[in-house]
Design a protein around this motif. Structure first.
Motif, PDB file in Angstrom:
ATOM      1  N   MET A   1     -22.795  26.297  -0.210  1.00  0.00           N
ATOM      2  CA  MET A   1     -23.423  26.824   0.991  1.00  0.00           C
ATOM      3  C   MET A   1     -22.599  27.994   1.507  1.00  0.00           C
ATOM      4  N   GLU A   2     -23.308  28.943   2.126  1.00  0.00           N
ATOM      5  CA  GLU A   2     -22.630  30.146   2.604  1.00  0.00           C
ATOM      6  C   GLU A   2     -23.262  30.633   3.910  1.00  0.00           C
ATOM      7  N   ILE A   3     -22.637  31.653   4.495  1.00  0.00           N
ATOM      8  CA  ILE A   3     -23.119  32.212   5.760  1.00  0.00           C
ATOM      9  C   ILE A   3     -24.585  32.630   5.629  1.00  0.00           C
ATOM     10  N   LEU A   4     -25.355  32.304   6.651  1.00  0.00           N
ATOM     11  CA  LEU A   4     -26.782  32.587   6.815  1.00  0.00           C
ATOM     12  C   LEU A   4     -27.698  31.650   6.032  1.00  0.00           C
ATOM     13  N   ASP A   5     -27.142  30.661   5.327  1.00  0.00           N
ATOM     14  CA  ASP A   5     -27.995  29.645   4.711  1.00  0.00           C
ATOM     15  C   ASP A   5     -28.646  28.817   5.812  1.00  0.00           C
ATOM     16  N   VAL A   6     -29.896  28.471   5.604  1.00  0.00           N
ATOM     17  CA  VAL A   6     -30.622  27.609   6.531  1.00  0.00           C
ATOM     18  C   VAL A   6     -30.428  26.173   6.052  1.00  0.00           C
ATOM     19  N   VAL A   7     -30.035  25.301   6.975  1.00  0.00           N
ATOM     20  CA  VAL A   7     -29.707  23.917   6.625  1.00  0.00           C
ATOM     21  C   VAL A   7     -30.378  22.953   7.592  1.00  0.00           C
ATOM     22  N   ALA A   8     -30.494  21.713   7.164  1.00  0.00           N
ATOM     23  CA  ALA A   8     -30.986  20.649   8.036  1.00  0.00           C
ATOM     24  C   ALA A   8     -29.885  19.608   8.183  1.00  0.00           C
ATOM     25  N   LEU A   9     -29.808  19.043   9.350  1.00  0.00           N
ATOM     26  CA  LEU A   9     -28.816  18.024   9.662  1.00  0.00           C
ATOM     27  C   LEU A   9     -29.225  16.691   9.052  1.00  0.00           C
ATOM     28  N   MET A  10     -28.315  16.049   8.350  1.00  0.00           N
ATOM     29  CA  MET A  10     -28.606  14.788   7.665  1.00  0.00           C
ATOM     30  C   MET A  10     -28.229  13.554   8.483  1.00  0.00           C
ATOM     31  N   THR A  11     -27.528  13.744   9.601  1.00  0.00           N
ATOM     32  CA  THR A  11     -27.097  12.619  10.426  1.00  0.00           C
ATOM     33  C   THR A  11     -27.342  12.926  11.896  1.00  0.00           C
ATOM     34  N   ASN A  12     -27.460  11.898  12.693  1.00  0.00           N
ATOM     35  CA  ASN A  12     -27.525  12.066  14.144  1.00  0.00           C
ATOM     36  C   ASN A  12     -26.129  12.375  14.668  1.00  0.00           C
ATOM     37  N   LEU A  13     -26.061  13.298  15.613  1.00  0.00           N
ATOM     38  CA  LEU A  13     -24.794  13.626  16.275  1.00  0.00           C
ATOM     39  C   LEU A  13     -25.013  13.548  17.783  1.00  0.00           C
ATOM     40  N   PRO A  14     -25.069  12.328  18.336  1.00  0.00           N
ATOM     41  CA  PRO A  14     -25.361  12.179  19.761  1.00  0.00           C
ATOM     42  C   PRO A  14     -24.359  12.906  20.658  1.00  0.00           C
ATOM     43  N   GLN A  15     -23.108  13.001  20.251  1.00  0.00           N
ATOM     44  CA  GLN A  15     -22.099  13.690  21.066  1.00  0.00           C
ATOM     45  C   GLN A  15     -22.390  15.181  21.169  1.00  0.00           C
ATOM     46  N   GLU A  16     -23.174  15.721  20.226  1.00  0.00           N
ATOM     47  CA  GLU A  16     -23.562  17.139  20.235  1.00  0.00           C
ATOM     48  C   GLU A  16     -25.020  17.331  20.685  1.00  0.00           C
ATOM     49  N   ASN A  17     -25.701  16.228  21.012  1.00  0.00           N
ATOM     50  CA  ASN A  17     -27.129  16.243  21.351  1.00  0.00           C
ATOM     51  C   ASN A  17     -27.978  16.799  20.209  1.00  0.00           C
ATOM     52  N   GLN A  22     -32.865  18.258  12.407  1.00  0.00           N
ATOM     53  CA  GLN A  22     -32.877  19.543  13.100  1.00  0.00           C
ATOM     54  C   GLN A  22     -32.355  20.634  12.161  1.00  0.00           C
ATOM     55  N   VAL A  23     -32.936  21.818  12.292  1.00  0.00           N
ATOM     56  CA  VAL A  23     -32.646  22.930  11.390  1.00  0.00           C
ATOM     57  C   VAL A  23     -31.746  23.942  12.075  1.00  0.00           C
ATOM     58  N   GLY A  24     -30.733  24.397  11.343  1.00  0.00           N
ATOM     59  CA  GLY A  24     -29.808  25.391  11.860  1.00  0.00           C
ATOM     60  C   GLY A  24     -29.428  26.399  10.794  1.00  0.00           C
ATOM     61  N   THR A  25     -28.573  27.336  11.185  1.00  0.00           N
ATOM     62  CA  THR A  25     -28.106  28.387  10.287  1.00  0.00           C
ATOM     63  C   THR A  25     -26.589  28.373  10.256  1.00  0.00           C
ATOM     64  N   ILE A  26     -26.030  28.467   9.061  1.00  0.00           N
ATOM     65  CA  ILE A  26     -24.570  28.559   8.935  1.00  0.00           C
ATOM     66  C   ILE A  26     -24.140  29.938   9.427  1.00  0.00           C
ATOM     67  N   VAL A  27     -23.253  29.956  10.424  1.00  0.00           N
ATOM     68  CA  VAL A  27     -22.784  31.215  10.990  1.00  0.00           C
ATOM     69  C   VAL A  27     -21.316  31.494  10.678  1.00  0.00           C
ATOM     70  N   GLU A  28     -20.618  30.506  10.124  1.00  0.00           N
ATOM     71  CA  GLU A  28     -19.216  30.697   9.758  1.00  0.00           C
ATOM     72  C   GLU A  28     -18.830  29.658   8.718  1.00  0.00           C
ATOM     73  N   GLU A  31     -13.611  26.732   5.795  1.00  0.00           N
ATOM     74  CA  GLU A  31     -12.923  26.403   4.544  1.00  0.00           C
ATOM     75  C   GLU A  31     -13.979  25.792   3.640  1.00  0.00           C
ATOM     76  N   PRO A  32     -13.695  25.616   2.365  1.00  0.00           N
ATOM     77  CA  PRO A  32     -14.729  25.046   1.494  1.00  0.00           C
ATOM     78  C   PRO A  32     -15.262  23.723   2.054  1.00  0.00           C
ATOM     79  N   GLY A  33     -16.572  23.673   2.259  1.00  0.00           N
ATOM     80  CA  GLY A  33     -17.214  22.450   2.735  1.00  0.00           C
ATOM     81  C   GLY A  33     -17.207  22.239   4.231  1.00  0.00           C
ATOM     82  N   VAL A  34     -16.704  23.205   5.012  1.00  0.00           N
ATOM     83  CA  VAL A  34     -16.668  23.086   6.480  1.00  0.00           C
ATOM     84  C   VAL A  34     -17.315  24.328   7.085  1.00  0.00           C
ATOM     85  N   PHE A  35     -18.355  24.105   7.906  1.00  0.00           N
ATOM     86  CA  PHE A  35     -19.183  25.200   8.396  1.00  0.00           C
ATOM     87  C   PHE A  35     -19.427  25.108   9.904  1.00  0.00           C
ATOM     88  N   GLU A  36     -19.593  26.250  10.527  1.00  0.00           N
ATOM     89  CA  GLU A  36     -20.090  26.323  11.898  1.00  0.00           C
ATOM     90  C   GLU A  36     -21.595  26.562  11.776  1.00  0.00           C
TER      91      GLU A  36
END
Length: 78
Positions: A1-17, A22-28, A31-36
């Motif tokens: 995965m790389e910047i600007l890839d469109v991804v879907a969340l595979m788990t619930n993250l209640p602490q993040e609401n 839910q669908v998002g975009t990798i913006v950063e 390190e390998p395997g860790v994305f914003e």
């Protein structure tokens, strides 16, 4: 995965609401395997921004993807 890839969340993250699916975009890539990942609504307003691991995401494709005999994804244009 790389910047600007469109991804879907595979788990619930209640602490993040954020909820699974839910669908998002990798913006950063930190390190390998860790994305914003940024989550935006239909008006373009950010409603979530989370640092996520590759295991929590699935990359989405807008073209048909076939699996080759070697079990690697192959993009096919229609």
């Amino acid at each position: 995965m790389e910047i600007l890839d469109v991804v879907a969340l595979m788990t619930n993250l209640p602490q993040e609401n954020l909820c699974r699916g839910q669908v998002g975009t990798i913006v950063e890539v930190y390190e390998p395997g860790v994305f914003e990942v940024e989550f935006v609504d239909l008006q373009g307003k950010t409603y979530g921004l989370a640092t996520l691991h590759e295991e929590q995401l699935i990359k989405l494709y807008y073209q048909r993807v076939l699996t080759s005999p070697t079990n690697q994804n192959v993009m096919v244009s229609s």
